[in-house]
Design a protein around this motif. Sequence first.
Motif, short mmCIF file in Angstrom:
data_model
loop_
_atom_site.label_atom_id
_atom_site.label_comp_id
_atom_site.label_asym_id
_atom_site.label_seq_id
_atom_site.Cartn_x
_atom_site.Cartn_y
_atom_site.Cartn_z
N ALA A 33 0.70 -1.15 -0.08
CA ALA A 33 0.06 -0.07 -0.05
C ALA A 33 0.94 1.18 -0.02
O ALA A 33 1.90 1.35 0.57
N ALA A 34 0.37 2.25 -0.69
CA ALA A 34 1.14 3.60 -0.61
C ALA A 34 1.37 4.06 0.90
O ALA A 34 0.24 3.98 1.26
N THR B 89 -3.97 -2.08 -1.65
CA THR B 89 -2.80 -2.25 -2.34
C THR B 89 -2.55 -1.90 -3.77
O THR B 89 -3.60 -1.66 -4.63
N GLY C 110 3.05 2.10 -3.35
CA GLY C 110 2.02 1.20 -3.77
C GLY C 110 2.42 0.43 -4.95
O GLY C 110 2.99 1.01 -6.05
#
Length: 362
Positions: free
Chosen positions: A98-99, A152, A186
């Motif tokens: 995930a970012a 994600t 991400g």
Amino acid sequence: MSAQIPTPSALAQRFIAALSAQQFIASDGTTVTLDAMAPATFESALAILAGLTDYEIYLYLRDQLLELMVTTATVTPGTGLLPQHAKIWGVPRVGATAAVGYFLMASTATAPVTVPAGTAITVDGTVQWTTDNAVTVAAGATVSVAVTATVTDVAGNLAPNTVATLVSPVSGIGTVVSDQNGLTGGAPVEGVESWRARIIDEIRNPPGAGTVADYTKWAKDAGALVVNVVPAYTGPGTVGILFLASDYAVPSPAQVTAMQAAIDAKRPVRGNATVYAAEVVPQNPQIQLNPDTAAARTAVQDALAPYYLSVGLGGRVYVEALQAQISTAAGQKNTLVSPTQDFTLAANQQPVLGAINWGDAS
């Protein structure tokens, strides 16, 4: 070279030849030789069946032998053994990430405002980011708030200075905007070939007590694409770990923090290892083509781009290699005007192809 597998017909002929070499004594004392070449006989049917059965066995053995080798194993559900190789060698596949990053929240209130942990932020309603911790914003102040995407893959990445909104407004919070680094990190699940390469690297370079190979492996396990481990980077007893994220992106401060945490979890107790974001340095060679055509320019660009990436962090660019790439792509009558000498980049620099100057030295 893969093994040659006989055809079902060839396997049937082997059965026929073996059968014809056998003789039996009948109840009346006569000698009997079975002829599987005779059509519509039980023996001919057995020959066909044996050929097909043996052929399937050959195929099974071939496929299984390929799966027993890390270099050729697959991830095919039910049959692929690459996940088993990874489990044996302790190299799990890097999952989708995930970012992460920071939003700047500005207060319009006359008193401090508390933004709870888990507060959701969005731009257009499709993707959300939530605050990692509760923060208090002083009256009229602007605070940087750490966030993580709720999804994600690359969907959670966001460009710098993008205006966003709180999904559920918090009284006293005005503008919300991504900081100058944007939201990064991400990425999709690791590609099969990247995973395979890490397994092979683990086999070739067994774990040590904080060797260069160890730090490189740990960084790649945590999602780094390119890594340069430099002993004594800031002095005796130190180790510098310089890295770029997926797609040769410069890591954000949040990614550097996450990478440092991953390294700290595995480094030796006394290992003084520090993670740094590497730099991407565009290279702008000057090239004179003969003839100078659009097709030749495209071919040269396609040849030089992967070469610069292959140099790696802190690598050396060789003029002879550049000339070879140009000649292979567009012929021998082309000239590399500059650079004119080999050069080495700094330990934290990754060369990439920038804008090519198409012209002569004048």
